[in-house]
Design a protein around this motif. Structure first.
Motif, short mmCIF file in Angstrom:
data_model
loop_
_atom_site.label_atom_id
_atom_site.label_comp_id
_atom_site.label_asym_id
_atom_site.label_seq_id
_atom_site.Cartn_x
_atom_site.Cartn_y
_atom_site.Cartn_z
N GLY A 1 0.82 -1.20 0.00
CA GLY A 1 0.00 0.00 0.00
C GLY A 1 0.86 1.25 0.00
O GLY A 1 0.59 2.21 -0.75
N GLU A 2 1.91 1.24 0.81
CA GLU A 2 2.83 2.38 0.84
C GLU A 2 3.53 2.56 -0.49
O GLU A 2 3.60 3.67 -1.04
CB GLU A 2 3.86 2.17 1.95
N ARG A 3 4.06 1.47 -1.02
CA ARG A 3 4.87 1.55 -2.25
C ARG A 3 4.02 1.96 -3.45
O ARG A 3 4.43 2.83 -4.24
CB ARG A 3 5.54 0.20 -2.54
N THR A 4 2.87 1.35 -3.60
CA THR A 4 2.05 1.64 -4.77
C THR A 4 1.46 3.03 -4.69
O THR A 4 1.28 3.69 -5.73
CB THR A 4 0.92 0.59 -4.90
N GLY A 5 1.18 3.50 -3.49
CA GLY A 5 0.70 4.87 -3.36
C GLY A 5 1.71 5.88 -3.84
O GLY A 5 1.36 6.89 -4.46
N LEU A 6 2.99 5.61 -3.58
CA LEU A 6 4.06 6.53 -4.00
C LEU A 6 4.44 6.32 -5.47
O LEU A 6 4.82 7.27 -6.15
CB LEU A 6 5.29 6.33 -3.12
N SER A 7 4.39 5.08 -5.94
CA SER A 7 4.83 4.78 -7.30
C SER A 7 3.85 3.80 -7.95
O SER A 7 4.13 2.61 -8.09
CB SER A 7 6.25 4.19 -7.29
N PRO A 8 2.69 4.31 -8.39
CA PRO A 8 1.67 3.43 -8.96
C PRO A 8 2.03 2.89 -10.34
O PRO A 8 1.34 2.02 -10.86
CB PRO A 8 0.44 4.33 -9.04
N HIS A 9 3.13 3.40 -10.94
CA HIS A 9 3.52 2.96 -12.27
C HIS A 9 4.65 1.94 -12.26
O HIS A 9 5.22 1.63 -13.30
CB HIS A 9 3.93 4.17 -13.13
N SER A 10 4.98 1.42 -11.08
CA SER A 10 6.08 0.47 -10.98
C SER A 10 5.62 -0.96 -11.26
O SER A 10 4.80 -1.51 -10.51
CB SER A 10 6.68 0.52 -9.57
N PRO A 11 6.14 -1.60 -12.31
CA PRO A 11 5.79 -3.01 -12.56
C PRO A 11 6.15 -3.92 -11.39
O PRO A 11 5.40 -4.85 -11.08
CB PRO A 11 6.60 -3.35 -13.81
N TYR A 12 7.28 -3.65 -10.74
CA TYR A 12 7.67 -4.48 -9.60
C TYR A 12 6.60 -4.48 -8.53
O TYR A 12 6.25 -5.53 -7.96
CB TYR A 12 9.01 -3.99 -9.02
N ASN A 13 6.07 -3.31 -8.21
CA ASN A 13 5.05 -3.23 -7.17
C ASN A 13 3.82 -4.07 -7.53
O ASN A 13 3.25 -4.77 -6.69
CB ASN A 13 4.65 -1.78 -6.94
N TRP A 14 3.41 -4.03 -8.80
CA TRP A 14 2.21 -4.77 -9.20
C TRP A 14 2.47 -6.27 -9.26
O TRP A 14 1.58 -7.07 -8.96
CB TRP A 14 1.68 -4.24 -10.54
N LEU A 15 3.69 -6.66 -9.62
CA LEU A 15 4.01 -8.08 -9.57
C LEU A 15 4.00 -8.59 -8.13
O LEU A 15 3.57 -9.72 -7.86
CB LEU A 15 5.38 -8.33 -10.20
N ALA A 16 4.45 -7.76 -7.22
CA ALA A 16 4.37 -8.15 -5.80
C ALA A 16 2.92 -8.25 -5.35
O ALA A 16 2.56 -9.15 -4.57
CB ALA A 16 5.14 -7.14 -4.95
N HIS A 17 2.07 -7.35 -5.84
CA HIS A 17 0.63 -7.45 -5.55
C HIS A 17 0.09 -8.80 -6.05
O HIS A 17 -0.72 -9.46 -5.35
CB HIS A 17 -0.13 -6.33 -6.26
N SER A 18 0.52 -9.21 -7.23
CA SER A 18 0.02 -10.48 -7.78
C SER A 18 0.46 -11.65 -6.92
O SER A 18 -0.30 -12.62 -6.71
CB SER A 18 0.49 -10.65 -9.23
#
Length: 485
Positions: free
Chosen positions: A425-442
């Motif tokens: 939640g912290e990471r994606t809020g700051l950088s919603p365009h990061s593929p790494y963050n979304w892969l971690a979400h998956s």
């Protein structure tokens, strides 16, 4: 006759030739030119009685965070200071001497305070600004990284040729403080003034990194390859940033080509600043479960050859990355034990590095070793309590993200989905365009049995990485990567 530098500052015990060479050395510092060490030596040779020249030489001894250079600079500075009547010095020279002496004694924050005090009276002192800026970086003080330069900038006319590098410093401070739009505006303006201003280029690169706009970062660097990719003191570091873009875009072959050609190879210097980038990049491969043993082993050898004493905790962390990544756990354990022993045996006054090591450096080193050994519960136990304090041992958000990703990866693998959810939640809020963050979400969604959410997150990651991947897959950069200059 009063001798002044090009900025109008009076110079104590300095000849006209010395002033000219000091100006040249300052310019080399502002633009990260490789001739900087020789330029400083020339200034000291031309004006050996100049406190400013001697302080500059002392700063040079610590700016590279090389313990041996610092020890040599400390001896030379002590010899000069012993024969000096400090009470006769003008305030500017007195504060530079005090700042240089404090840094050589290991008091980085004391050196920072003295240079900040100097700038109140002398905002057109580029040496105080540039050195203070680096001190703020080494101590992880984003507010001072921004405001030290911002407070002085009004004293620099728009037509002053060296205002541009200061704008680049200000842009970096703005970026580290989260003011991305203003940071990019300032940095691009500086690059327009001087296309070879590599620190300003570096500030733009950081903005794209923090925003997760990797295609834009690739385009920016590609358009200016001739300006930054060789022949300056930031060459390796800016290529490291390029490699980070490639990893985020899931084009690992580009990252490894950069590693082999620029970051670490048989002709590498062995300077700690280059080894930091090499270890940090390979650690990201390790976090992604991509085997790099053939690269880890020579890198660990390079760290081992240094035999560094306790000097800067940030360096220790990257040495442990190299040992742990190479599977050389005994060497990692030996470094950790040495630093723990040093903390126990040290007597006051404590240095800045003593505090850094105790509060952040040692637990991070222990966590990295635990991660490499597969002990993810210990990683979480060590890093979770200090995750908001990691900045205090220096570096940038981009550099320290290797530590933050280590924590995130361990929460996924422990598993601790409650902590993973919060971190993402912290990471994606700051950088919603990061593929790494979304892969971690998956991956989190997979853990929780949420197949639909996992698929959607993977699709988002693929969509975000595609533009940068397309650009990278069209590039080879062979003429640049084979030059190694």
């Amino acid at each position: 006759m009063v001798t002044t530098d090009r900025y109008g500052n009076r110079l104590y015990e300095c000849t006209a030739e010395g002033a000219e060479r000091l100006d040249r050395a300052v310019e080399a510092l502002l633009f990260f030119r490789p001739e900087l060490p020789d330029a400083v030596t020339d200034a000291v040779t031309a004006a050996p009685a100049s406190p400013l020249a001697q302080a500059f030489a002392a700063y040079l001894g610590v700016l590279g965070t090389e313990a041996r250079d610092a020890a040599e600079a400390r001896r030379a500075f002590a010899d000069f200071a012993a024969g000096l009547d400090h009470t006769a010095l003008p305030r500017r020279e007195r504060l530079h001497m005090a700042a240089a002496g404090a840094w050589l004694d290991g008091d980085l924050r004391g050196a920072s305070r003295r240079l900040a005090e100097l700038l109140v009276e002398c905002p057109r002192d580029p040496l105080a600004l540039a050195v203070g800026h680096q001190l703020d970086f080494f101590t992880g003080d984003a507010t001072l990284l921004r405001d030290r330069i911002g407070g002085a900038l009004p004293a620099w006319p728009d037509d002053e040729p060296h205002r541009g590098p200061l704008m680049g410093m200000y842009a970096f401070g703005l970026e580290e403080s989260g003011h991305y739009d203003r940071a990019q505006e300032m940095a691009l303006s500086a690059v327009e003034q001087n296309p070879h201003d590599v620190w300003s280029i570096h500030a733009v690169v950081h903005v794209h990194e923090m925003r997760g706009r990797f295609a834009e970062g690739v385009d920016f660097l590609d358009a200016r390859l001739d300006d930054w990719s060789s022949g300056n003191l930031l060459t390796v570091h800016n290529w490291w940033h390029y490699a980070l873009y490639a990893l985020e875009a899931d084009v690992p072959d580009t990252a490894t080509r950069i590693y082999d050609a620029v970051l670490h190879h048989k002709d590498s210097t062995g300077f700690v600043m280059e080894l930091l980038d090499a270890a940090s990049l390979l650690w990201r491969f390790l976090l992604a479960d991509r085997d790099q043993d053939a690269r880890w082993q020579p890198l660990a050898d390079a760290w081992a050859a240094r035999q560094d004493p306790p000097f800067y905790a940030f360096n220790d962390v990257h040495a442990v990355m190299a040992y742990a990544g190479a599977g050389r756990f005994r060497e990692a354990e030996a470094l950790i034990a040495d630093r723990r022993r040093w903390l126990t045996e040290a007597t006051g006054p404590w240095t800045t590095n003593h505090t850094m090591t105790a509060k952040v450096g040692l637990p991070v080193c222990e966590a990295l070793l635990a991660y490499a050994q597969g002990d993810h519960t210990t990683v979480v136990d060590l890093l979770w309590p200090i995750r908001r304090e990691v900045h205090t041992f220096g570096g940038s958000h981009a550099q320290r993200d290797a530590v933050q990703r280590t924590l995130l990866e361990s929460t996924l693998r422990a598993p601790r989905p409650d902590l993973t959810r919060l971190l993402l939640g912290e990471r994606t809020g700051l950088s919603p365009h990061s593929p790494y963050n979304w892969l971690a979400h998956s991956r989190l969604a997979d853990t929780l049995g949420q197949a639909g959410r996992a698929a959607a997150s993977r699709a988002t990651a693929a969509e975000l990485s595609a533009p940068a991947a397309a650009r990278l897959n069209r590039q080879t950069h062979t003429p640049y990567l084979t030059g190694r200059s």
